[in-house]
Design an enzyme around this catalytic site. Structure first.
Site, short mmCIF file in Angstrom:
data_model
loop_
_atom_site.label_atom_id
_atom_site.label_comp_id
_atom_site.label_asym_id
_atom_site.label_seq_id
_atom_site.Cartn_x
_atom_site.Cartn_y
_atom_site.Cartn_z
N CYS A 1 12.91 20.34 23.12
CA CYS A 1 13.58 21.58 22.68
C CYS A 1 13.22 22.74 23.60
CB CYS A 1 13.16 21.98 21.27
SG CYS A 1 13.03 20.64 20.09
N ASP A 2 11.95 22.87 23.96
CA ASP A 2 11.48 24.12 24.56
C ASP A 2 10.98 24.01 26.01
OD1 ASP A 2 12.01 25.45 22.16
OD2 ASP A 2 10.06 24.91 21.33
N CYS B 1 7.74 20.72 20.36
CA CYS B 1 8.88 19.92 20.82
C CYS B 1 9.21 20.24 22.28
CB CYS B 1 10.09 20.18 19.92
SG CYS B 1 11.56 19.30 20.46
#
Ligand code: NDP
Length: 329
Positions: free
Chosen positions: A148-149, A145
């Protein structure tokens, strides 16, 4: 006993649905998917359990670890008379109400069912993709992701594996943070739509390695990603690519095997919903990533969990003229 509401799944959508139906005195039963029958990487808590820091969930000024966020959501939901079965649902029968859900040999019956079984990122199947507690590098440089990261790889060189729209989208997004993004694809043509291909080709920070498979993610012993061992599938040549992160973007798979032939699914296997969270069967609701091909964020999943709970409550109110107590037979 016939429950008013059974919730399948325990990610942000499931916990939010439980919080709302619990507070509405519906005494929901949550089957949390917690004990690994078949699911290798996921259990209770869903995909956030394999994420590290979550910085885009509102309310946490300094961010929060994915597993910690799930633990808080669980604790909050369980304050409100939510019964939990820590296991996976194995079979459902929605042919008539009360609807039936099996967990092994146990059968649970309910007037409404909220499906929040989520989606799973597809993985290459390398041992290094496993989370840290399973001796891998998941959440320590291996991610599925970028939203997300990606932030954690500011100014760095990372790799994206895959050749579809997800891979292009992840690669393009990552160039907002990373100095260089190398897309590794197993063929010499992309599967992605033309427009996404063109955007990726035009981006000066993105380069491509074709006809290549990732053999190994290095270096588990150092507890961080230092590079990839690659194999050219046409020449069998082995090479190393130095990167500090790798994003596996070979697609997502909605966790809908249980509902095949029972609920309407779209061509990719996601549950088709109308009016936000209603399925084709009255009283069966779906929320979160199991019905979301567009956003796939924790916050959108939580939002749709709230919608599913409110819809379940309204459905029951209509059926029982506003009496919200646990039905018993
Ligand atoms: P896709 O199935 O379209 O693509 C998956 C990619 O990963 C393919 O290139 C495939 O290679 C590769 N792949 C699959 N398995 C492996 C493996 N084991 N090892 C190496 N490579 C592998 O999935 P997406 O998630 O990209 O897209 C799913 C759907 O969602 C599509 O319809 C897409 O259009 C849509 N989507 C749309 C977006 C948008 O419009 N913005 C964004 C994201 C998704 P190969 O090509 O060789 O099969």
């Amino acid at each position: 006993m016939i429950y008013k509401n059974i919730i399948l799944g325990s990610g942000p959508a499931g916990y939010t649905a439980a919080l709302y139906t619990g507070r509405a005195n519906l005494h929901p039963l949550m089957i949390d998917g917690g004990v690994g029958r078949g699911q290798e990487l996921l259990g209770a808590g869903g995909q956030l359990m394999i994420t590290t820091e979550v910085e885009n969930y509102p309310g946490f000024v300094h961010g929060i670890q994915g597993p910690d966020l799930m633990a808080i959501m669980r604790e909050q939901a369980l304050r409100f008379d939510v019964e939990v079965v820590e296991d996976m649902a194995t079979k459902v029968d929605f042919s008539e109400a009360p609807y039936r859900v099996w967990v092994g040999d146990c059968i649970y019956e309910a007037e409404t069912v909220t499906i929040a079984t989520g989606a799973s990122a597809k993985w290459l199947g390398l041992p290094e993709e496993l989370p840290a507690h399973q001796c891998g590098l998941g959440g320590r440089g291996v991610s599925a992701c970028a939203t997300c990261d990606g932030f954690f790889f500011k100014g760095q060189h990372v790799a994206v594996v895959g050749g579809g729209d997800t891979a292009m989208e992840e690669a393009i997004y990552l160039t907002n943070h990373c100095e260089r993004v190398t897309v590794i694809h197993r063929r010499d043509t992309l599967r992605a739509s033309k427009i996404m291909q063109e955007r990726a080709f035009r981006n000066p920070r993105i380069d491509f390695i074709w006809d290549t498979q990732v053999m190994r993610i290095n270096e588990v012993q150092l507890n961080t990603v230092t590079g990839l061992t690659l194999k050219n599938l046409k020449t069998d040549e082995i090479s190393n690519l130095e990167v500090t992160g790798v994003f596996i973007a070979i697609g997502h798979k909605p966790n809908t095997e249980l509902f095949e032939g029972i609920l309407e699914l779209d061509e990719l296997g996601y549950i088709r919903t109308h009016d936000d969270v209603k399925t084709n069967i009255p009283g069966i609701f779906a929320c979160g990533d199991v019905q979301d091909t567009k956003y796939r964020q924790a916050i959108t999943a939580a939002g749709s969990g709230c919608m599913a709970a409110i819809q379940a409550e309204r459905y029951l109110e209509e059926k029982h003229s506003g009496v919200n107590t646990l039905a018993e037979v």
